[in-house]
Motif scaffolding. Structure first.
Motif, PDB file in Angstrom:
ATOM      1  N   UNK B  94      67.928 -45.941  30.326  1.00 19.92           N
ATOM      2  CA  UNK B  94      67.691 -44.767  29.469  1.00 19.92           C
ATOM      3  C   UNK B  94      68.739 -43.690  29.759  1.00 19.92           C
ATOM      4  N   UNK B  95      68.914 -43.373  31.046  1.00 19.03           N
ATOM      5  CA  UNK B  95      69.860 -42.309  31.409  1.00 19.03           C
ATOM      6  C   UNK B  95      71.292 -42.694  31.063  1.00 19.03           C
ATOM      7  N   UNK B  96      71.658 -43.960  31.348  1.00 17.57           N
ATOM      8  CA  UNK B  96      73.032 -44.391  31.075  1.00 17.57           C
ATOM      9  C   UNK B  96      73.359 -44.230  29.589  1.00 17.57           C
ATOM     10  N   UNK B  97      72.468 -44.748  28.722  1.00 17.60           N
ATOM     11  CA  UNK B  97      72.749 -44.680  27.283  1.00 17.60           C
ATOM     12  C   UNK B  97      72.669 -43.257  26.760  1.00 17.60           C
ATOM     13  N   UNK B  98      71.788 -42.438  27.357  1.00 20.10           N
ATOM     14  CA  UNK B  98      71.658 -41.059  26.900  1.00 20.10           C
ATOM     15  C   UNK B  98      72.910 -40.265  27.289  1.00 20.10           C
ATOM     16  N   UNK B  99      73.450 -40.531  28.476  1.00 26.27           N
ATOM     17  CA  UNK B  99      74.663 -39.830  28.899  1.00 26.27           C
ATOM     18  C   UNK B  99      75.853 -40.282  28.051  1.00 26.27           C
ATOM     19  N   UNK B 100      75.909 -41.586  27.721  1.00 29.58           N
ATOM     20  CA  UNK B 100      76.976 -42.056  26.818  1.00 29.58           C
ATOM     21  C   UNK B 100      76.857 -41.328  25.470  1.00 29.58           C
ATOM     22  N   UNK B 101      75.629 -41.183  24.996  1.00 30.16           N
ATOM     23  CA  UNK B 101      75.384 -40.454  23.741  1.00 30.16           C
ATOM     24  C   UNK B 101      75.983 -39.054  23.802  1.00 30.16           C
ATOM     25  N   UNK B 102      75.718 -38.374  24.939  1.00 29.56           N
ATOM     26  CA  UNK B 102      76.211 -37.015  25.125  1.00 29.56           C
ATOM     27  C   UNK B 102      77.732 -36.961  25.133  1.00 29.56           C
ATOM     28  N   UNK B 103      78.349 -37.922  25.834  1.00 30.44           N
ATOM     29  CA  UNK B 103      79.809 -37.932  25.910  1.00 30.44           C
ATOM     30  C   UNK B 103      80.411 -38.165  24.521  1.00 30.44           C
ATOM     31  N   UNK B 104      79.811 -39.079  23.742  1.00 33.74           N
ATOM     32  CA  UNK B 104      80.303 -39.309  22.385  1.00 33.74           C
ATOM     33  C   UNK B 104      80.120 -38.046  21.540  1.00 33.74           C
ATOM     34  N   UNK B 105      78.988 -37.367  21.723  1.00 33.01           N
ATOM     35  CA  UNK B 105      78.748 -36.122  20.994  1.00 33.01           C
ATOM     36  C   UNK B 105      79.778 -35.066  21.362  1.00 33.01           C
ATOM     37  N   UNK B 106      80.103 -34.989  22.666  1.00 34.02           N
ATOM     38  CA  UNK B 106      81.117 -34.028  23.108  1.00 34.02           C
ATOM     39  C   UNK B 106      82.482 -34.400  22.531  1.00 34.02           C
ATOM     40  N   UNK B 107      82.770 -35.702  22.457  1.00 28.29           N
ATOM     41  CA  UNK B 107      84.026 -36.161  21.856  1.00 28.29           C
ATOM     42  C   UNK B 107      84.110 -35.749  20.394  1.00 28.29           C
ATOM     43  N   UNK B 108      82.990 -35.882  19.698  1.00 25.68           N
ATOM     44  CA  UNK B 108      82.931 -35.459  18.294  1.00 25.68           C
ATOM     45  C   UNK B 108      83.251 -33.968  18.169  1.00 25.68           C
ATOM     46  N   UNK B 109      82.598 -33.170  19.040  1.00 26.35           N
ATOM     47  CA  UNK B 109      82.815 -31.724  18.986  1.00 26.35           C
ATOM     48  C   UNK B 109      84.274 -31.371  19.255  1.00 26.35           C
ATOM     49  N   UNK B 110      84.854 -32.041  20.256  1.00 30.10           N
ATOM     50  CA  UNK B 110      86.264 -31.810  20.585  1.00 30.10           C
ATOM     51  C   UNK B 110      87.140 -32.064  19.360  1.00 30.10           C
ATOM     52  N   UNK B 111      86.926 -33.205  18.697  1.00 34.39           N
ATOM     53  CA  UNK B 111      87.727 -33.539  17.514  1.00 34.39           C
ATOM     54  C   UNK B 111      87.538 -32.505  16.409  1.00 34.39           C
ATOM     55  N   UNK B 112      86.278 -32.056  16.232  1.00 27.82           N
ATOM     56  CA  UNK B 112      86.004 -31.116  15.148  1.00 27.82           C
ATOM     57  C   UNK B 112      86.653 -29.751  15.426  1.00 27.82           C
ATOM     58  N   UNK B 113      86.559 -29.298  16.674  1.00 26.50           N
ATOM     59  CA  UNK B 113      87.164 -28.002  17.006  1.00 26.50           C
ATOM     60  C   UNK B 113      88.682 -28.089  16.848  1.00 26.50           C
ATOM     61  N   UNK B 114      89.261 -29.217  17.278  1.00 27.79           N
ATOM     62  CA  UNK B 114      90.697 -29.432  17.126  1.00 27.79           C
ATOM     63  C   UNK B 114      91.095 -29.399  15.651  1.00 27.79           C
ATOM     64  N   UNK B 115      90.236 -30.034  14.829  1.00 27.26           N
ATOM     65  CA  UNK B 115      90.488 -30.052  13.385  1.00 27.26           C
ATOM     66  C   UNK B 115      90.485 -28.627  12.824  1.00 27.26           C
ATOM     67  N   UNK B 116      89.482 -27.830  13.224  1.00 31.29           N
ATOM     68  CA  UNK B 116      89.388 -26.448  12.720  1.00 31.29           C
ATOM     69  C   UNK B 116      90.604 -25.628  13.157  1.00 31.29           C
ATOM     70  N   UNK B 117      91.009 -25.777  14.423  1.00 30.67           N
ATOM     71  CA  UNK B 117      92.170 -25.025  14.921  1.00 30.67           C
ATOM     72  C   UNK B 117      93.407 -25.398  14.116  1.00 30.67           C
ATOM     73  N   UNK B 118      93.526 -26.706  13.833  1.00 33.47           N
ATOM     74  CA  UNK B 118      94.650 -27.198  13.040  1.00 33.47           C
ATOM     75  C   UNK B 118      94.665 -26.551  11.646  1.00 33.47           C
ATOM     76  N   UNK B 119      93.478 -26.473  11.030  1.00 36.84           N
ATOM     77  CA  UNK B 119      93.388 -25.857   9.692  1.00 36.84           C
ATOM     78  C   UNK B 119      93.821 -24.395   9.747  1.00 36.84           C
ATOM     79  N   UNK B 120      93.307 -23.677  10.751  1.00 39.67           N
ATOM     80  CA  UNK B 120      93.616 -22.244  10.849  1.00 39.67           C
ATOM     81  C   UNK B 120      95.122 -22.055  11.033  1.00 39.67           C
ATOM     82  N   UNK B 121      95.765 -22.927  11.822  1.00 39.37           N
ATOM     83  CA  UNK B 121      97.216 -22.832  12.011  1.00 39.37           C
ATOM     84  C   UNK B 121      97.974 -23.094  10.723  1.00 39.37           C
ATOM     85  N   UNK B 122      97.344 -23.899   9.825  1.00 36.76           N
ATOM     86  CA  UNK B 122      97.997 -24.152   8.534  1.00 36.76           C
ATOM     87  C   UNK B 122      97.702 -23.056   7.532  1.00 36.76           C
TER      88      UNK B 122
END
Lengths: 99, 201
Positions: B94-122
């Motif tokens: 349970x903990x292993x899969x839940x922590x993997x879930x969190x890391x994937x969620x954090x990866x998603x957030x990282x990509x989205x914030x990067x995307x927004x920063x990229x847009x603002x720079x454009x």
């Protein structure tokens, strides 16, 4: 309700089909040479199917004593969502609002 | 109330209180659907008013969006696995899969914030056009939900470690799994009606 199986079959099947639906939607949207309206109807339908997969294969909306209540609640929420989205776009892009 | 324990059911359904909490959360999700519907309606009405600024096909990048989609979809899957193993009373998996879930969620957030920063720079900011205002409000509300979900999940992991699997912690885990799957459902529609729609035309 209780998972008797040793393996998370419904999750794996749901994940597999979600991946296929995602890639089919990308292919239809970007590679197929059909009109915009047809593309939107196809990828819109694919999205609804994929949301259903999440609801039934991952969230098990029907399980538990309140399964029926959950389904009615979700169906009503989806109905209100469609009225809000389609209604707003219709009212604000036709008639007086457009002029 | 919670004295009524039915051991034939999974932990999270064993008490009346738990069943009511889970039902209540489903009703909350119904309200969340309506919240996102209003934001989709705004985007549907304003999404093609560019005010001379960039259009969707100018700024959207398929690769980045696909990576975000796959990260969130996979995290929804691993969250389902976490609940599956919870029902087998397997705390470690349970903990292993839940922590993997969190890391994937954090990866998603990282990509989205990067995307927004990229847009603002454009030069594509919230103030640029009605399209971008409604875009950032819709995507930002979803991203805020993911952020909140990650904080919530970290607190729940601490509680799981402290208290172990009880009907109460199992119910909390089950409810956050519903929340997390719901965020992926919203993303499916963002992916389709914001990104793919923007890249078709």
């Amino acid at each position: 309700m209780e998972h008797k199986s040793k393996y998370p079959v419904s999750h794996v099947v749901g994940f597999f089909f979600s991946l296929i639906l995602t890639f089919v939607a990308v292919f239809v949207a970007l590679k197929m040479n059909v009109s915009y309206t047809i593309v939107m109807w196809i990828i819109g339908s694919l999205a609804v199917v994929q949301a259903g997969l999440q609801l039934f294969m991952f969230m098990h909306v029907t399980e538990g004593e309140d399964g029926k209540t959950n389904v009615i609640n979700m169906a009503y929420a989806v109905f209100v969502a469609i009225v809000i989205v389609a209604g707003s776009i219709w009212v604000l892009t036709s008639g007086h609002a457009a002029h | 109330m919670s004295a009524n324990v039915n051991h034939s059911l999974p932990l999270e359904y064993q008490t009346e209180q738990n069943r009511l909490n889970i039902l209540g959360f489903w009703i909350f999700l119904g309200a969340e659907i309506v919240l996102f519907a209003t934001l989709f309606a705004v985007y549907g009405v304003l999404g093609h008013r560019y005010a001379g600024g960039p259009t969707p096909s100018d700024i959207f990048k398929l690769n980045d969006v696909l990576i975000e989609t796959l990260l969130l979809l996979t995290s929804s899957f691993t969250c389902g696995l976490a609940v599956f193993f919870m029902r087998q009373r397997d705390m470690k998996k349970l903990l292993i899969w839940f922590i993997i879930t969190l890391l994937l969620g954090a990866g998603f957030l990282f990509m989205e914030i990067r995307e927004f920063i990229h847009y603002v720079h454009e030069g594509a900011t919230m103030q640029t056009s009605a399209f971008l205002s409604s875009f950032f409000v819709l995507l930002g509300t979803h991203g805020a939900h993911v952020t909140f979900g990650i904080i919530w999940a970290i607190m729940l992991i601490i509680q799981l470690l402290q208290r172990g699997l009880t009907p109460m912690t199992a119910r909390k885990m089950f409810i956050i799994s519903l929340y997390w799957h719901f965020l992926d459902v919203v993303w499916i529609f963002i992916f389709t009606f914001v990104y793919l729609k923007g890249m078709v035309g």
